[in-house]
Design a protein around this motif. Sequence first.
Motif, PDB file in Angstrom:
ATOM      1  N   ASN A  99      -0.713  -4.382  -4.329  1.00  0.00           N
ATOM      2  CA  ASN A  99       0.695  -4.737  -4.418  1.00  0.00           C
ATOM      3  C   ASN A  99       1.533  -3.469  -4.454  1.00  0.00           C
ATOM      4  OD1 ASN A  99       0.295  -7.557  -4.558  1.00  0.00           O
ATOM      5  ND2 ASN A  99      -0.247  -7.361  -6.717  1.00  0.00           N
ATOM      6  N   PHE A 100       2.648  -3.492  -3.737  1.00  0.00           N
ATOM      7  CA  PHE A 100       3.583  -2.382  -3.732  1.00  0.00           C
ATOM      8  C   PHE A 100       4.943  -2.905  -4.176  1.00  0.00           C
ATOM      9  CE2 PHE A 100       1.021   0.822  -1.645  1.00  0.00           C
ATOM     10  CZ  PHE A 100       0.077   0.065  -0.973  1.00  0.00           C
ATOM     11  N   CYS A 101       5.521  -2.275  -5.169  1.00  0.00           N
ATOM     12  CA  CYS A 101       6.823  -2.718  -5.665  1.00  0.00           C
ATOM     13  C   CYS A 101       7.650  -1.496  -6.053  1.00  0.00           C
ATOM     14  CB  CYS A 101       6.657  -3.654  -6.860  1.00  0.00           C
ATOM     15  SG  CYS A 101       5.644  -2.960  -8.184  1.00  0.00           S
ATOM     16  N   GLY A 102       8.924  -1.716  -6.250  1.00  0.00           N
ATOM     17  CA  GLY A 102       9.794  -0.598  -6.594  1.00  0.00           C
ATOM     18  C   GLY A 102      10.128   0.220  -5.372  1.00  0.00           C
ATOM     19  N   SER A 103       9.983   1.533  -5.470  1.00  0.00           N
ATOM     20  CA  SER A 103      10.337   2.424  -4.360  1.00  0.00           C
ATOM     21  C   SER A 103       9.402   2.215  -3.170  1.00  0.00           C
ATOM     22  CB  SER A 103      10.253   3.880  -4.818  1.00  0.00           C
ATOM     23  OG  SER A 103      10.457   4.752  -3.730  1.00  0.00           O
ATOM     24  N   ASN A 104       9.973   2.294  -1.979  1.00  0.00           N
ATOM     25  CA  ASN A 104       9.158   2.198  -0.759  1.00  0.00           C
ATOM     26  C   ASN A 104       9.224   3.499   0.041  1.00  0.00           C
ATOM     27  OD1 ASN A 104      11.802   2.036   0.150  1.00  0.00           O
ATOM     28  ND2 ASN A 104      11.343   0.543   1.757  1.00  0.00           N
ATOM     29  N   LYS A 105       9.603   4.587  -0.620  1.00  0.00           N
ATOM     30  CA  LYS A 105       9.738   5.877   0.055  1.00  0.00           C
ATOM     31  C   LYS A 105       8.453   6.679  -0.083  1.00  0.00           C
ATOM     32  CE  LYS A 105      12.813   9.861   0.547  1.00  0.00           C
ATOM     33  NZ  LYS A 105      14.048  10.514   0.059  1.00  0.00           N
ATOM     34  N   ILE A 106       7.807   6.968   1.047  1.00  0.00           N
ATOM     35  CA  ILE A 106       6.580   7.765   1.076  1.00  0.00           C
ATOM     36  C   ILE A 106       6.975   9.233   1.230  1.00  0.00           C
ATOM     37  CG2 ILE A 106       4.448   8.236   2.337  1.00  0.00           C
ATOM     38  CD1 ILE A 106       4.454   5.335   3.257  1.00  0.00           C
ATOM     39  N   ASP A 107       6.578  10.037   0.247  1.00  0.00           N
ATOM     40  CA  ASP A 107       6.959  11.444   0.263  1.00  0.00           C
ATOM     41  C   ASP A 107       6.033  12.255   1.172  1.00  0.00           C
ATOM     42  OD1 ASP A 107       8.286  13.753  -0.324  1.00  0.00           O
ATOM     43  OD2 ASP A 107       7.264  14.113  -2.226  1.00  0.00           O
ATOM     44  N   HIS A 108       6.095  11.927   2.459  1.00  0.00           N
ATOM     45  CA  HIS A 108       5.274  12.617   3.457  1.00  0.00           C
ATOM     46  C   HIS A 108       5.866  12.323   4.826  1.00  0.00           C
ATOM     47  CE1 HIS A 108       1.881  14.925   4.658  1.00  0.00           C
ATOM     48  NE2 HIS A 108       1.117  14.622   3.626  1.00  0.00           N
ATOM     49  N   TYR A 109       5.352  12.988   5.870  1.00  0.00           N
ATOM     50  CA  TYR A 109       5.847  12.705   7.214  1.00  0.00           C
ATOM     51  C   TYR A 109       4.929  11.755   7.983  1.00  0.00           C
ATOM     52  CZ  TYR A 109       2.701  16.591   8.447  1.00  0.00           C
ATOM     53  OH  TYR A 109       1.613  17.417   8.582  1.00  0.00           O
ATOM     54  N   PHE A 110       3.856  11.289   7.336  1.00  0.00           N
ATOM     55  CA  PHE A 110       3.019  10.225   7.900  1.00  0.00           C
ATOM     56  C   PHE A 110       2.408   9.445   6.749  1.00  0.00           C
ATOM     57  CE2 PHE A 110      -0.067  13.486   7.045  1.00  0.00           C
ATOM     58  CZ  PHE A 110      -1.268  12.847   6.828  1.00  0.00           C
ATOM     59  N   CYS A 111       1.776   8.313   7.050  1.00  0.00           N
ATOM     60  CA  CYS A 111       1.201   7.457   6.017  1.00  0.00           C
ATOM     61  C   CYS A 111      -0.167   7.986   5.603  1.00  0.00           C
ATOM     62  CB  CYS A 111       1.082   6.019   6.531  1.00  0.00           C
ATOM     63  SG  CYS A 111       2.653   5.186   6.708  1.00  0.00           S
ATOM     64  N   ASP A 112      -0.197   8.704   4.499  1.00  0.00           N
ATOM     65  CA  ASP A 112      -1.443   9.214   3.956  1.00  0.00           C
ATOM     66  C   ASP A 112      -1.794   8.411   2.707  1.00  0.00           C
ATOM     67  OD1 ASP A 112      -3.689  10.732   3.797  1.00  0.00           O
ATOM     68  OD2 ASP A 112      -2.684  12.602   3.244  1.00  0.00           O
ATOM     69  N   ALA A 113      -3.066   8.470   2.320  1.00  0.00           N
ATOM     70  CA  ALA A 113      -3.548   7.627   1.225  1.00  0.00           C
ATOM     71  C   ALA A 113      -2.904   7.980  -0.114  1.00  0.00           C
ATOM     72  CB  ALA A 113      -5.066   7.724   1.124  1.00  0.00           C
ATOM     73  N   SER A 114      -2.866   9.252  -0.458  1.00  0.00           N
ATOM     74  CA  SER A 114      -2.380   9.663  -1.783  1.00  0.00           C
ATOM     75  C   SER A 114      -0.927   9.288  -2.041  1.00  0.00           C
ATOM     76  CB  SER A 114      -2.581  11.165  -1.971  1.00  0.00           C
ATOM     77  OG  SER A 114      -3.957  11.470  -1.997  1.00  0.00           O
ATOM     78  N   PRO A 115       0.013   9.587  -1.134  1.00  0.00           N
ATOM     79  CA  PRO A 115       1.395   9.155  -1.392  1.00  0.00           C
ATOM     80  C   PRO A 115       1.554   7.640  -1.400  1.00  0.00           C
ATOM     81  CG  PRO A 115       1.201  10.193   0.773  1.00  0.00           C
ATOM     82  CD  PRO A 115      -0.068  10.449   0.060  1.00  0.00           C
ATOM     83  N   LEU A 116       0.703   6.928  -0.649  1.00  0.00           N
ATOM     84  CA  LEU A 116       0.750   5.467  -0.693  1.00  0.00           C
ATOM     85  C   LEU A 116       0.305   4.940  -2.051  1.00  0.00           C
ATOM     86  CD1 LEU A 116      -0.543   3.995   2.720  1.00  0.00           C
ATOM     87  CD2 LEU A 116       1.598   3.487   1.554  1.00  0.00           C
ATOM     88  N   LEU A 117      -0.730   5.548  -2.614  1.00  0.00           N
ATOM     89  CA  LEU A 117      -1.225   5.131  -3.922  1.00  0.00           C
ATOM     90  C   LEU A 117      -0.173   5.314  -5.012  1.00  0.00           C
ATOM     91  CD1 LEU A 117      -4.909   6.452  -3.897  1.00  0.00           C
ATOM     92  CD2 LEU A 117      -4.186   4.071  -3.991  1.00  0.00           C
ATOM     93  N   LYS A 118       0.682   6.287  -4.856  1.00  0.00           N
ATOM     94  CA  LYS A 118       1.730   6.529  -5.841  1.00  0.00           C
ATOM     95  C   LYS A 118       2.749   5.394  -5.893  1.00  0.00           C
ATOM     96  CE  LYS A 118       3.435  10.603  -6.542  1.00  0.00           C
ATOM     97  NZ  LYS A 118       4.135  11.903  -6.338  1.00  0.00           N
ATOM     98  N   LEU A 119       2.823   4.604  -4.810  1.00  0.00           N
ATOM     99  CA  LEU A 119       3.794   3.503  -4.750  1.00  0.00           C
ATOM    100  C   LEU A 119       3.195   2.168  -5.178  1.00  0.00           C
ATOM    101  CD1 LEU A 119       5.475   4.301  -1.291  1.00  0.00           C
ATOM    102  CD2 LEU A 119       6.087   5.159  -3.558  1.00  0.00           C
ATOM    103  N   ALA A 120       1.898   2.149  -5.447  1.00  0.00           N
ATOM    104  CA  ALA A 120       1.215   0.888  -5.771  1.00  0.00           C
ATOM    105  C   ALA A 120       1.487   0.467  -7.209  1.00  0.00           C
ATOM    106  CB  ALA A 120      -0.285   1.027  -5.543  1.00  0.00           C
ATOM    107  N   CYS A 121       1.458  -0.857  -7.422  1.00  0.00           N
ATOM    108  CA  CYS A 121       1.647  -1.413  -8.761  1.00  0.00           C
ATOM    109  C   CYS A 121       0.301  -1.739  -9.391  1.00  0.00           C
ATOM    110  CB  CYS A 121       2.469  -2.700  -8.689  1.00  0.00           C
ATOM    111  SG  CYS A 121       4.039  -2.511  -7.839  1.00  0.00           S
ATOM    112  N   GLY A 122       0.291  -1.833 -10.728  1.00  0.00           N
ATOM    113  CA  GLY A 122      -0.909  -2.282 -11.431  1.00  0.00           C
ATOM    114  C   GLY A 122      -1.975  -1.204 -11.524  1.00  0.00           C
ATOM    115  N   ASN A 123      -3.179  -1.659 -11.815  1.00  0.00           N
ATOM    116  CA  ASN A 123      -4.319  -0.747 -11.993  1.00  0.00           C
ATOM    117  C   ASN A 123      -4.891  -0.369 -10.630  1.00  0.00           C
ATOM    118  OD1 ASN A 123      -6.539   0.673 -12.778  1.00  0.00           O
ATOM    119  ND2 ASN A 123      -7.476  -0.958 -13.978  1.00  0.00           N
TER     120      ASN A 123
END
Length: 315
Positions: free
Chosen positions: A165-189
């Motif tokens: 689940n992704f909630c809150g901010s939808n801004k990826i702090d990168h110039y492409f979709c990488d795993a680590s910045p995506l994980l920062k936007l995920a909700c829950g455990n």
Amino acid sequence: MSNQSSISKFLLAGFSACQDCQIPIFSVFLLIYIITILENMSIVLLVIQDRKLWKPMYISIGNLSFLETGYVNVTLPNMLFNIITGNNEISFSGCLAQLFFFVFLCAAECYLLATMAYDRYIAICMPLQYPVIMQEWYIWCLLLSSWSAGFCTPVYPIYLFYQMNFCGSNKIDHYFCDASPLLKLACGNIKTEELVDFFIAAFVLLSSLLVISISYICIAQTILKMPSSNGRQKAFSTCTSHLTVVCIFYGSLCFTYMRVTPDSISASDKLVSVLYLVITPLFNPIIYTLRNRDVKLSLQNVLANHSKTLNKQFH
């Protein structure tokens, strides 16, 4: 797919911290993109066209160039489009598709570099057995295994991302979709996803690096035992281009991905990612062709033949 995300699209931050630099950034990356595509596709076509280059080492170089053509196409065109249009949006599915192909090609490149190191090991440490061992069908099996292993690498991580689940901010702090910045936007455990991401990255990097390290330890031992200094220099020169690529590529990848949690991400990751996403594909063809006599001769012959053809047409 059980993803209940409230986010249907993401915004890629890119290099937005410097708004006045967007046009120079676009110009530089566009030039690099064009040169990279031309260089790598030239090597692919050269290997296909010249039968003298149908040898394990050159077939591997051709595969690496073909891979890096896809590698830069996964990220740079989208980044250039975002800069020139100002539209940084990317859909949820598009983001995960970009991540899938990035991980697939990145992992495949690691295994291809390991295959090339193994080829150098056989050539230097067992030169008499080289024609028997490294037959064309065998090198193609090794290369197909590298591509297949790379393709399988992102399957499970991408499946997990679809469940998150992704909630809150939808801004990826990168110039492409990488795993680590995506994980920062995920909700829950997200501990499971973090560990899976870390262990898969560690396995790909360390397993391929282990093959490369063992190969070059054996190569170094063999070279040091050579009685002739000329023979040592010639054997070493066949490995320096590959070692240069390995050092740049693996150094930047290990810095970025050998971390368990995304909390340690810094802004410098964007600059480091430029090394393995942009600089390595740009300089690989130059490194291999400048230090390889057969490739240079083949390129000179092709250019000479085209020049003769053009002269006949004009006259």
